[in-house]
Scaffold this active site. Structure first.
Site, mmCIF file in Angstrom:
data_model
loop_
_atom_site.group_PDB
_atom_site.id
_atom_site.type_symbol
_atom_site.label_atom_id
_atom_site.label_comp_id
_atom_site.label_asym_id
_atom_site.label_seq_id
_atom_site.Cartn_x
_atom_site.Cartn_y
_atom_site.Cartn_z
ATOM 1 C CB CYS A 75 -0.921 0.005 1.215
ATOM 2 S SG CYS A 75 -1.953 1.485 1.315
ATOM 3 N NE ARG A 78 2.632 0.796 3.444
ATOM 4 C CZ ARG A 78 3.802 0.163 3.563
ATOM 5 N NH1 ARG A 78 4.190 -0.268 4.743
ATOM 6 N NH2 ARG A 78 4.570 -0.012 2.506
ATOM 7 C CD1 TRP A 230 -7.361 8.479 -1.717
ATOM 8 C CD2 TRP A 230 -8.266 8.722 0.312
ATOM 9 N NE1 TRP A 230 -6.408 9.000 -0.893
ATOM 10 C CE2 TRP A 230 -6.922 9.158 0.359
ATOM 11 C CE3 TRP A 230 -9.045 8.782 1.493
ATOM 12 C CZ2 TRP A 230 -6.341 9.656 1.527
ATOM 13 C CZ3 TRP A 230 -8.450 9.281 2.648
ATOM 14 C CH2 TRP A 230 -7.119 9.711 2.652
ATOM 15 C CD GLU A 235 -5.807 1.822 -6.446
ATOM 16 O OE1 GLU A 235 -6.224 2.841 -5.850
ATOM 17 O OE2 GLU A 235 -5.914 0.672 -6.003
#
Ligand code: ARG
Length: 361
Positions: A75, A78, A230, A235
Site C-alpha cells: 500500500c 499508508r 480512496w 488503479e
C-alpha cells in the site's frame, strides 16, 4: 468484554497464540502509552488457559487494525494509517445484520464524496466471499467469482458495469444480497478536451472496499473485516480500464482521440493511457469524489517513510506494488528499495475454499 466475542478464532496453535498476543499487547501498550501491560498480559494468559483464546478490547482492536494498514507492504497510501476508523461489530454474526452494516459502511465511507478510510470488523463465523464490496460482472477479473455466485443461484442480467451481489457466509451458510443502486456511488468518465471519450460510456465505482482479506491481530484472525481508502487514479485508468485482460479500453480511447493506431511508434497506447488518466482525475474531481494522483500519493508515501524513521520503525514494502503503473520513474519511490518481509498485525488474503469446501483455509 462480552461472552460472544470470546470465540474469535485463534490464528495460531496455543504456544504461537500466546507469543503473538504478548508481542501485540506489548506493542499496543508501548505505542499508545497505555499503562498496565503486566496486568493485561496476566489476564490474557488466564483467558487463553480457560478458553483457548482471548478477547481484544475495542481500543486494542482499533490500534491493531491501524498497525495492520501501516504494515501493508503493497500500500502506497499508508501516510494516513492513524486516521482509519474502526467499527467494532464483533457482536454481529447474522447475514442480514452484516448486510445492513455493510450498507452503512458504504454510505459512511463515501461520506458525500469526502471518502474516509473505514473498517468494519465482524464476529466469528462471518465471511464475505466477494473480493471487494463493489465489483462488476463484466470485468474479466471477476470471472471465477461470478462462477461461484452462479453456484449460489445468481444469474447475470448481462449489462455493462453490472454490480455483483454480496455473498455473505454466516452461521454456516451463504446468502446473496443485491446492493441497491443508492449504495453504489459511481463516476462517469469524460475528458474536458476530448468529448468523444465520454461516448465510450466508461465509469468506475468511487470506493475500493477490500473484503477478502483477514485481519490478523495478536494471534487472532478476523475473517470479515472489510476496509477501504480512496482510489489513486492509476488503479482505475492504468489497470482496471486499461489492462488488456480487464476492460481493455485503450484501443477505443485511442480512436476517440483520433490517434494513429497502425504504428506502435506513434505511441498511441501511451497517449491514450495518459489521457484516460487525465479523464479519470478530471471526472472524479468534477463529481466531488476524493481520489489521489500518483505524484501526490508517492510524495505522501515519502513523508510516511520519514515519519516512520522518526518513530524508529523500518518501512517494509513491495516495490513493484508501490511504484505507480504510469510514469513510475518520475516518482520518489522509483529510486528506493524496501525489505519485503511481512510484519504483524497485518492482512492476509484467504481465498474462499469453494461452496463444497470448508470455507476456511
Ligand atoms: N487496485 C484495486 C482496484 O482497482 C483497489 C485496491 C485498493 N486501493 C486503494 N486505493 N485502497 O479496485
Amino acid at each position: 468484554m462480552t461472552a460472544e466475542t470470546v470465540a474469535t478464532l485463534p490464528a495460531e496453535p496455543p504456544a504461537e497464540l500466546l507469543a503473538e498476543a504478548e508481542a501485540f499487547l506489548t506493542l499496543f501498550h508501548t505505542e499508545t502509552g497505555t499503562p498496565g501491560l503486566a496486568g493485561r498480559l496476566a489476564q490474557m494468559r488466564h483467558e487463553v488457559a480457560q478458553t483457548g483464546s482471548y478477547t481484544l478490547t475495542p481500543a486494542e482492536l482499533s490500534h491493531g487494525a491501524k498497525v495492520a494498514w501501516r504494515n501493508s507492504t503493497r500500500c502506497v497510501g499508508r501516510l494516513y494509517w492513524q486516521a482509519l476508523e474502526v467499527r467494532d461489530l464483533r457482536h454481529v454474526s447474522a447475514a442480514p445484520d452484516v448486510f445492513g452494516h455493510l450498507l452503512a459502511h458504504l454510505r459512511d465511507a463515501f461520506n458525500g464524496g469526502h471518502i474516509k478510510p473505514l473498517m468494519s470488523v465482524f464476529g466469528p463465523g462471518v465471511r464475505i466471499l466477494n473480493p471487494q464490496l463493489i465489483r462488476y460482472a463484466d470485468d474479466p477479473l471477476n470471472a471465477d467469482f461470478c462462477g461461484l455466485l452462479r453456484e449460489f443461484g445468481w444469474q447475470p442480467r448481462g449489462e455493462r458495469f453490472e454490480v455483483l451481489p454480496l455473498a455473505i457466509e454466516a452461521e454456516g451458510e451463504v446468502q446473496l444480497f443485491d446492493l441497491p443502486k443508492n449504495a453504489v456511488q459511481e463516476v462517469d468518465i469524460w475528458h474536458p478536451d476530448y468529448p468523444a471519450l465520454a461516448d465510450l460510456g466508461l465509469k468506475w465505482h468511487a470506493l475500493p472496499v477490500i473484503s477478502d482479506m483477514s485481519l490478523e491481530v495478536g494471534g487472532l484472525r478476523f475473517a470479515a473485516a472489510p476496509f477501504n481508502g480512496w482510489y489513486m487514479q492509476t488503479e482505475i485508468a492504468a489497470r482496471d480500464l486499461a489492462d488488456a485482460d480487464r476492460y481493455d479500453a485503450l484501443p477505443a480511447v485511442a480512436r476517440a482521440l483520433d490517434l494513429d493506431t497502425r504504428r506502435e511508434r506513434s505511441l498511441w497506447r501511451d497517449r491514450a493511457l495518459l489521457e484516460l488518466n487525465v479523464a479519470v482525475l478530471h471526472s472524479f474531481e468534477a463529481a466531488g469524489v476524493k481520489l489521489v494522483d500518483h505524484h501526490t500519493a508517492t510524495r505522501h508515501f515519502a513523508r510516511f517513510e520519514e515519519r516512520e524513521a522518526q518513530a524508529g520503525r523500518e518501512v517494509r514494502g513491495k516495490w513493484s506494488w508501490l511504484i505507480p503503473p504510469l510514469s513510475p520513474a518520475t516518482t520518489p519511490v522509483w529510486g528506493r528499495r524496501y525489505r519485503a518481509r511481512e510484519e504483524k498485525p497485518n492482512f492476509v488474503r484467504c481465498p474462499y475454499a469453494g461452496a463444497h469446501g470448508t470455507g476456511r483455509s
